[in-house]
Design an enzyme around this catalytic site. Structure first.
Site, PDB file in Angstrom:
ATOM      1  N   LYS A   1       6.766  -8.593   8.434  1.00 62.29           N
ATOM      2  CA  LYS A   1       7.311  -7.237   8.388  1.00 62.29           C
ATOM      3  C   LYS A   1       6.537  -6.393   9.400  1.00 62.29           C
ATOM      4  CE  LYS A   1       8.296  -3.321   5.342  1.00 62.29           C
ATOM      5  NZ  LYS A   1       8.212  -2.740   3.986  1.00 62.29           N
TER       6      LYS A   1
ATOM      7  N   THR B   1      10.124  -5.635  -0.200  1.00 60.93           N
ATOM      8  CA  THR B   1       9.925  -6.066   1.189  1.00 60.93           C
ATOM      9  C   THR B   1       8.464  -6.185   1.609  1.00 60.93           C
ATOM     10  OG1 THR B   1      10.090  -3.775   2.000  1.00 60.93           O
ATOM     11  CG2 THR B   1      12.124  -5.084   1.950  1.00 60.93           C
ATOM     12  N   ASP B   2       7.551  -5.443   0.981  1.00 56.60           N
ATOM     13  CA  ASP B   2       6.175  -5.390   1.496  1.00 56.60           C
ATOM     14  C   ASP B   2       5.523  -6.765   1.562  1.00 56.60           C
ATOM     15  OD1 ASP B   2       6.463  -2.739   1.852  1.00 56.60           O
ATOM     16  OD2 ASP B   2       4.959  -2.100   0.395  1.00 56.60           O
TER      17      ASP B   2
ATOM     18  N   THR C   1      12.486  -2.522  -3.939  1.00 57.76           N
ATOM     19  CA  THR C   1      13.402  -1.458  -3.542  1.00 57.76           C
ATOM     20  C   THR C   1      14.855  -1.867  -3.712  1.00 57.76           C
ATOM     21  OG1 THR C   1      11.770  -0.617  -1.984  1.00 57.76           O
ATOM     22  CG2 THR C   1      14.031   0.089  -1.645  1.00 57.76           C
TER      23      THR C   1
END
Length: 318
Positions: free
Chosen positions: A164, A85-86, A9
């Site tokens: 996360k 980020t995942d 992202t």
């Protein structure tokens, strides 16, 4: 500072034809979006890969480790890795095992909102990472993400103790059974260390990038059957991270669940390694609290203490 781009992202923008977010910014375009970086250091930037982080494989970790090694050999003061980020925290954990005696900070940076949005967190994360590299004395692998939903402070997070915990909040990344390494506020020109950190390395940088492909995560759950463990035996898997419940339980006690117990026993007897973690976020597993835990230890299950399941997975594979 060398900035290595992998996609995600932070390197994406909204495709207004489909309404979705796609990774497509070039390194040059990204540098143009963060002109303040030039206030801290001479920046070089290159693209190692372009992908969303859920598609990462061990081979991509190896490519990234080699790219970091190349930049360190050029004499950079630090490396920033732009990453989706995942699975950002999992890549950080993998790099922390692969890169031995890292002489500079290697900071992974992601964004929950794409860089072309007004609400993007990419700017603050990227600039704070650069400020931390040039004004701090940390050496090793870490992450730089928002400390809260406000655009004020970022936290430098430990590579193997971070998860996360929210799908979309800008402060989605939190430490588990640990504290952040530091808090960084580039606007106030301030770095506040929260815990003791690595301020130097005495050895020579070594990249140990071997991974065993046949390692899996298997979650336990009510009404579980032994099918997945049987398949691991059949396919000659070398390791399993078994995510149990609570303090280290697995459904192996009553008659209906004995096939699960026997399958684990067979897997270990044939040379497989089973590491037990917990589906709980905080705390640790312990082999001596309940009879069931003791029975698992007796057949050779390794209790992973307070390790995150994902950290245990990449460590076992590595």
């Amino acid at each position: 500072i060398a900035i290595l781009h992998t996609g995600g992202t932070i390197a994406a923008e909204i495709d207004y034809e489909t309404g979705g977010v796609v990774a497509r910014f070039t390194p040059e375009e990204l540098l143009g979006m963060f002109p303040e970086l030039k206030n801290f250091a001479q920046i070089t930037s290159r693209q190692v890969m372009s992908m969303m982080s859920e598609d990462m494989r061990f081979s991509h970790y190896q490519l990234l480790a080699k790219a970091v090694e190349q930049e360190i050999k050029k004499g950079v003061a630090g490396v920033i890795i732009g990453h989706g980020t995942d699975t950002l925290a999992i890549t950080a954990a993998a790099l922390s095992f692969m890169l031995e005696h890292v002489p500079v900070p290697v900071i992974l940076v992601g964004a929950q909102r794409s860089s072309d949005r007004g609400s993007t967190d990419a700017y603050l994360n990227m600039v704070n990472a650069a400020y931390f590299i040039t004004h701090g004395n940390f050496k090793g692998v870490g992450m730089c993400m928002h400390a809260s939903s406000d655009d004020e402070t970022c936290v430098i997070l430990p590579a193997t103790k971070t998860k996360k915990l929210h799908t979309s909040r800008r402060d989605a990344f939190q430490t588990v059974n640990a504290q952040p390494i530091a808090r960084v506020n580039v606007k106030q020109k301030k770095i506040e260390y929260v815990q003791p950190h690595h301020a130097g390395s005495t050895g020579k940088l070594t990249v140990r990038d071997g991974f065993e492909e046949k390692v899996a995560i298997i979650k336990t759950y009510p009404n579980m059957f032994s099918h997945f463990i049987d398949m691991a035996i059949e396919k000659k898997y070398k390791g399993i991270v078994l995510e149990g419940s609570g303090i280290g339980q697995a459904p192996t006690n009553i008659k209906e669940n004995l096939p699960v117990y026997n399958a684990l026993k067979k897997f270990i007897a044939q040379g497989g390694v089973v590491v037990l973690t917990s589906n709980c976020i905080f705390g640790e597993v312990h082999p001596h609290i309940y009879k069931n835990c003791r029975r698992l230890e007796e057949i050779g299950v390794i209790f992973g203490k307070d390790m995150l399941t994902e950290t245990a997975f990449v460590k076992l594979a590595w």
